[in-house]
Motif scaffolding. Structure first.
Motif, PDB file in Angstrom:
ATOM      1  N   THR A  52       0.527  -0.937   0.171  1.00 56.31           N
ATOM      2  CA  THR A  52       0.018  -0.086   0.138  1.00 56.31           C
ATOM      3  C   THR A  52       0.742   1.525  -0.015  1.00 56.31           C
ATOM      4  OG1 THR A  52      -1.414   1.532   0.862  1.00 56.31           O
ATOM      5  CG2 THR A  52      -0.285  -0.395   2.605  1.00 56.31           C
ATOM      6  N   GLY A  53       0.181   2.032  -0.285  1.00 57.63           N
ATOM      7  CA  GLY A  53       1.153   3.183  -0.913  1.00 57.63           C
ATOM      8  C   GLY A  53       1.232   4.363   0.517  1.00 57.63           C
ATOM      9  N   ALA A  54      -0.363   4.042   1.571  1.00 53.54           N
ATOM     10  CA  ALA A  54      -0.255   4.712   2.324  1.00 53.54           C
ATOM     11  C   ALA A  54       0.730   4.434   3.580  1.00 53.54           C
ATOM     12  CB  ALA A  54      -1.604   4.085   3.335  1.00 53.54           C
ATOM     13  N   ALA A  55       1.730   3.176   3.377  1.00 55.24           N
ATOM     14  CA  ALA A  55       2.665   3.366   4.220  1.00 55.24           C
ATOM     15  C   ALA A  55       3.795   2.615   3.722  1.00 55.24           C
ATOM     16  CB  ALA A  55       2.493   2.499   5.878  1.00 55.24           C
ATOM     17  N   LEU A  56       4.777   2.600   2.515  1.00 52.00           N
ATOM     18  CA  LEU A  56       4.644   2.324   1.021  1.00 52.00           C
ATOM     19  C   LEU A  56       7.003   2.128   2.010  1.00 52.00           C
ATOM     20  CD1 LEU A  56       5.969   0.823  -1.281  1.00 52.00           C
ATOM     21  CD2 LEU A  56       5.793   2.855  -2.336  1.00 52.00           C
ATOM     22  N   PHE A  57       7.401   1.562   2.028  1.00 52.35           N
ATOM     23  CA  PHE A  57       9.372   1.317   2.252  1.00 52.35           C
ATOM     24  C   PHE A  57       9.814   0.949   0.822  1.00 52.35           C
ATOM     25  CE2 PHE A  57       7.200   0.923   7.169  1.00 52.35           C
ATOM     26  CZ  PHE A  57       8.525   1.581   7.520  1.00 52.35           C
ATOM     27  N   ILE A  58      11.087   1.347   0.626  1.00 56.38           N
ATOM     28  CA  ILE A  58      11.012   0.766  -0.329  1.00 56.38           C
ATOM     29  C   ILE A  58      12.334   1.400  -0.895  1.00 56.38           C
ATOM     30  CG2 ILE A  58       9.836   2.972  -2.131  1.00 56.38           C
ATOM     31  CD1 ILE A  58       9.853   1.654  -4.382  1.00 56.38           C
ATOM     32  N   ARG A  59      13.187   0.230  -1.401  1.00 57.23           N
ATOM     33  CA  ARG A  59      14.629   0.427  -1.654  1.00 57.23           C
ATOM     34  C   ARG A  59      14.589   2.242  -2.352  1.00 57.23           C
ATOM     35  NH1 ARG A  59      17.764  -3.523   0.422  1.00 57.23           N
ATOM     36  NH2 ARG A  59      16.482  -5.294   0.224  1.00 57.23           N
ATOM     37  N   LYS A  60      15.612   2.639  -1.941  1.00 56.96           N
ATOM     38  CA  LYS A  60      16.129   4.068  -2.704  1.00 56.96           C
ATOM     39  C   LYS A  60      15.932   3.624  -4.213  1.00 56.96           C
ATOM     40  CE  LYS A  60      19.713   6.363  -3.095  1.00 56.96           C
ATOM     41  NZ  LYS A  60      21.108   6.442  -2.796  1.00 56.96           N
ATOM     42  N   ASP A  61      17.452   2.640  -4.246  1.00 60.16           N
ATOM     43  CA  ASP A  61      18.002   2.413  -5.844  1.00 60.16           C
ATOM     44  C   ASP A  61      16.768   1.649  -6.499  1.00 60.16           C
ATOM     45  OD1 ASP A  61      20.530   3.297  -5.066  1.00 60.16           O
ATOM     46  OD2 ASP A  61      20.943   1.622  -4.161  1.00 60.16           O
ATOM     47  N   CYS A  62      15.983   1.266  -5.901  1.00 58.09           N
ATOM     48  CA  CYS A  62      14.526   0.746  -6.640  1.00 58.09           C
ATOM     49  C   CYS A  62      13.611   1.496  -7.060  1.00 58.09           C
ATOM     50  CB  CYS A  62      14.089  -0.940  -5.638  1.00 58.09           C
ATOM     51  SG  CYS A  62      14.747  -2.171  -5.624  1.00 58.09           S
ATOM     52  N   TRP A  63      13.488   2.376  -5.995  1.00 60.97           N
ATOM     53  CA  TRP A  63      12.305   3.561  -6.756  1.00 60.97           C
ATOM     54  C   TRP A  63      13.101   4.457  -8.033  1.00 60.97           C
ATOM     55  CZ3 TRP A  63       7.783   5.925  -5.231  1.00 60.97           C
ATOM     56  CH2 TRP A  63       7.664   7.143  -5.733  1.00 60.97           C
ATOM     57  N   VAL A  89      13.092   2.010 -10.945  1.00 63.36           N
ATOM     58  CA  VAL A  89      12.331   1.918 -12.693  1.00 63.36           C
ATOM     59  C   VAL A  89      11.395   3.325 -12.365  1.00 63.36           C
ATOM     60  CG1 VAL A  89      11.371  -0.259 -11.375  1.00 63.36           C
ATOM     61  CG2 VAL A  89      10.116   1.701 -10.346  1.00 63.36           C
ATOM     62  N   GLY A  90      11.843   4.767 -11.689  1.00 65.38           N
ATOM     63  CA  GLY A  90      11.141   5.730 -11.976  1.00 65.38           C
ATOM     64  C   GLY A  90      10.157   6.241 -11.174  1.00 65.38           C
ATOM     65  N   GLY A  91      10.201   5.672 -10.316  1.00 69.27           N
ATOM     66  CA  GLY A  91       8.979   6.300  -9.192  1.00 69.27           C
ATOM     67  C   GLY A  91       7.533   5.512  -9.602  1.00 69.27           C
ATOM     68  N   PHE A  92       7.175   6.456  -9.685  1.00 70.77           N
ATOM     69  CA  PHE A  92       5.946   5.938  -9.584  1.00 70.77           C
ATOM     70  C   PHE A  92       5.018   6.709 -10.860  1.00 70.77           C
ATOM     71  CE2 PHE A  92       4.088   7.310  -4.947  1.00 70.77           C
ATOM     72  CZ  PHE A  92       3.981   5.642  -4.513  1.00 70.77           C
ATOM     73  N   CYS A 109       4.444  -1.474  -7.873  1.00 69.21           N
ATOM     74  CA  CYS A 109       5.091  -3.124  -7.262  1.00 69.21           C
ATOM     75  C   CYS A 109       5.243  -3.604  -8.814  1.00 69.21           C
ATOM     76  CB  CYS A 109       3.771  -3.663  -6.401  1.00 69.21           C
ATOM     77  SG  CYS A 109       4.549  -2.467  -4.765  1.00 69.21           S
ATOM     78  N   TRP A 110       4.288  -3.869  -9.464  1.00 69.52           N
ATOM     79  CA  TRP A 110       4.179  -4.715 -10.709  1.00 69.52           C
ATOM     80  C   TRP A 110       5.830  -4.532 -11.768  1.00 69.52           C
ATOM     81  CZ3 TRP A 110      -1.016  -5.699 -13.929  1.00 69.52           C
ATOM     82  CH2 TRP A 110      -1.432  -6.311 -13.926  1.00 69.52           C
ATOM     83  N   ARG A 111       5.591  -3.389 -12.318  1.00 71.75           N
ATOM     84  CA  ARG A 111       6.929  -3.037 -12.769  1.00 71.75           C
ATOM     85  C   ARG A 111       7.946  -3.338 -11.501  1.00 71.75           C
ATOM     86  NH1 ARG A 111       7.489   3.118 -12.930  1.00 71.75           N
ATOM     87  NH2 ARG A 111       5.919   3.277 -11.708  1.00 71.75           N
ATOM     88  N   LEU A 112       8.121  -3.611 -10.506  1.00 73.30           N
ATOM     89  CA  LEU A 112       9.434  -4.176  -9.960  1.00 73.30           C
ATOM     90  C   LEU A 112       9.800  -5.371 -10.055  1.00 73.30           C
ATOM     91  CD1 LEU A 112       9.096  -2.017  -6.482  1.00 73.30           C
ATOM     92  CD2 LEU A 112      11.273  -1.777  -7.609  1.00 73.30           C
ATOM     93  N   LYS A 113       8.018  -6.162 -10.160  1.00 74.04           N
ATOM     94  CA  LYS A 113       8.081  -7.833  -9.652  1.00 74.04           C
ATOM     95  C   LYS A 113       8.240  -8.155 -11.049  1.00 74.04           C
ATOM     96  CE  LYS A 113       5.197  -9.998  -7.148  1.00 74.04           C
ATOM     97  NZ  LYS A 113       5.316 -10.708  -6.611  1.00 74.04           N
ATOM     98  N   ARG A 114       8.427  -7.230 -12.137  1.00 73.39           N
ATOM     99  CA  ARG A 114       8.567  -7.314 -13.560  1.00 73.39           C
ATOM    100  C   ARG A 114      10.095  -7.741 -13.962  1.00 73.39           C
ATOM    101  NH1 ARG A 114       5.724  -3.569 -17.489  1.00 73.39           N
ATOM    102  NH2 ARG A 114       7.296  -4.368 -19.647  1.00 73.39           N
ATOM    103  N   LYS A 115      10.876  -6.328 -12.955  1.00 75.41           N
ATOM    104  CA  LYS A 115      12.282  -6.905 -12.141  1.00 75.41           C
ATOM    105  C   LYS A 115      13.001  -8.101 -11.321  1.00 75.41           C
ATOM    106  CE  LYS A 115      13.757  -2.386 -14.533  1.00 75.41           C
ATOM    107  NZ  LYS A 115      14.728  -2.118 -15.828  1.00 75.41           N
ATOM    108  N   LYS A 116      11.848  -8.396 -11.321  1.00 76.66           N
ATOM    109  CA  LYS A 116      11.998  -9.816 -10.298  1.00 76.66           C
ATOM    110  C   LYS A 116      13.042  -9.602  -8.765  1.00 76.66           C
ATOM    111  CE  LYS A 116      12.292 -13.206 -13.693  1.00 76.66           C
ATOM    112  NZ  LYS A 116      11.416 -13.453 -13.554  1.00 76.66           N
TER     113      LYS A 116
END
Length: 341
Positions: A172-183, A186-189, A203-210
């Motif tokens: 959820t974007g209400a409390a989303l933890f994300i690695r800066k490098d991964c953000w 994939v270019g953020g939102f 998240c779908w784009r991140l999963k496509r990156k495995k």
């Protein structure tokens, strides 16, 4: 953890003085030792920024010149932030003691976890899960999102049934933890989403990156929900229906077939809105379809930017609407686990 990675909590604010006054104290008292607090303001016209400057002079303020929405608003704020991890936190979230540490520990233990969420309970009914996230998000073959703890509008009480941390489809974007490098990878939102479902697309784009998306049950927060757009607002209906189609076209394995089926299912939803007298919502669905086709070529181009693969895990291989309304499966535990892959 012997070394504490740097963490930046970024709260995107738009005329949110009331929520900041109510919920910022719990966030500001977080005990994680390597922490920066940031208020990203989306062109507020109330006195929320003055409130922060007066009462929280150590909090960094990053001001956007207008309201760019949730997606582009966060993109603009976070491009000015340096930390190992970002926490994107809604202004209407109350946090609990030790809510950051188990999240960072889980992500540090597995470098393939790109994003994660805590358990999201309702602020108004603390024994219940909250609609936007609950115990981790999933999606079905036709793009309908749901959660462990919430299917459609049916939200479960938390009796410990989802106290197992595990991989999920979206956080959820209400409390989303994300690695800066991964953000950044994939270019953020996607800024064209403006608001709603941008975190599922991310998240779908991140999963496509495995990468993995994680739910961490050891961390809990309480979310009010609907702080910017109430769920009865037709604009919310418009954004949800349009952005869902955007997301399918960009990421689904068989987008044309999926979209064809979804358009018919959306028509049923439109008719249900009309029959129940919700004519603003019915018009919003129609408007969403028009805007989707207006942006079809643009979204199709984005589809190729990340590239293959389009087959990812944690998708429910069925239609959640059918399971809910026809088969009467109202809880996540009722679903056939063999349909998840």
């Amino acid at each position: 953890m012997h070394k504490y990675p740097s963490v930046a909590i970024a709260i995107l604010n738009w005329n949110g003085r009331f929520h900041l006054e109510s919920f910022l104290p719990s966030v500001y008292n977080s005990t994680y030792p390597n922490l920066e607090f940031i208020i990203g303001d989306n062109g507020s016209t109330d006195d929320s920024i003055e409130f922060i400057k007066t009462n929280y002079p150590l909090i960094r303020i990053i001001e956007n010149d207008t309201n760019y929405g949730f997606a582009e608003g966060y993109n603009r704020v976070l491009e000015k932030v340096e930390a190992d991890y970002f926490i994107l936190l809604n202004s209407d979230v109350e946090v609990t003691d030790n809510w950051i540490e188990p999240m960072i520990e889980a992500m540090e233990a597995d470098p393939m976890i790109a994003a994660a969420q805590p358990k999201i309970r309702s602020w108004s009914l603390k024994t219940s899960f909250e609609h936007a996230g609950a115990a981790g998000g999933f999606i079905d073959l036709y793009g309908y999102p749901f959660c462990r703890g919430r299917i459609m509008d049916t939200v479960e009480l938390d009796t410990g049934q989802y106290d197992d941390s595990q991989e999920v489809f979206w956080a959820t974007g209400a409390a989303l933890f994300i690695r800066k490098d991964c953000w950044k990878e994939v270019g953020g939102f996607d800024p064209d989403f403006f608001a709603h479902m941008e975190e599922i697309d991310l998240c779908w784009r991140l999963k496509r990156k495995k990468y993995k998306i994680w739910y961490c049950s050891e961390s809990e927060v309480y979310h009010v929900g609907g702080g910017t757009l109430d769920k009865t607002n037709p604009q919310k209906t418009f954004l949800n229906f349009r952005n869902n189609l955007f997301m399918i076209l960009k990421n689904a394995r068989f987008p044309k077939t999926t979209i064809f089926i979804r358009l018919w299912l959306d028509l049923i939803a439109l008719l249900r809105f009309a029959v129940s007298g919700k004519f603003g919502d019915a018009r919003a669905v129609s408007k969403a379809h028009v805007d989707f086709f207006r942006n079809y070529s643009k979204m199709k181009k984005k589809r190729s930017e990340i590239g293959d693969p389009f087959k990812v895990s944690e998708i429910y291989r069925g239609l959640i609407v059918w399971a809910f309304f026809v088969q009467g499966k109202k809880r996540f535990h009722d679903l056939d686990k063999r349909k998840f892959s």
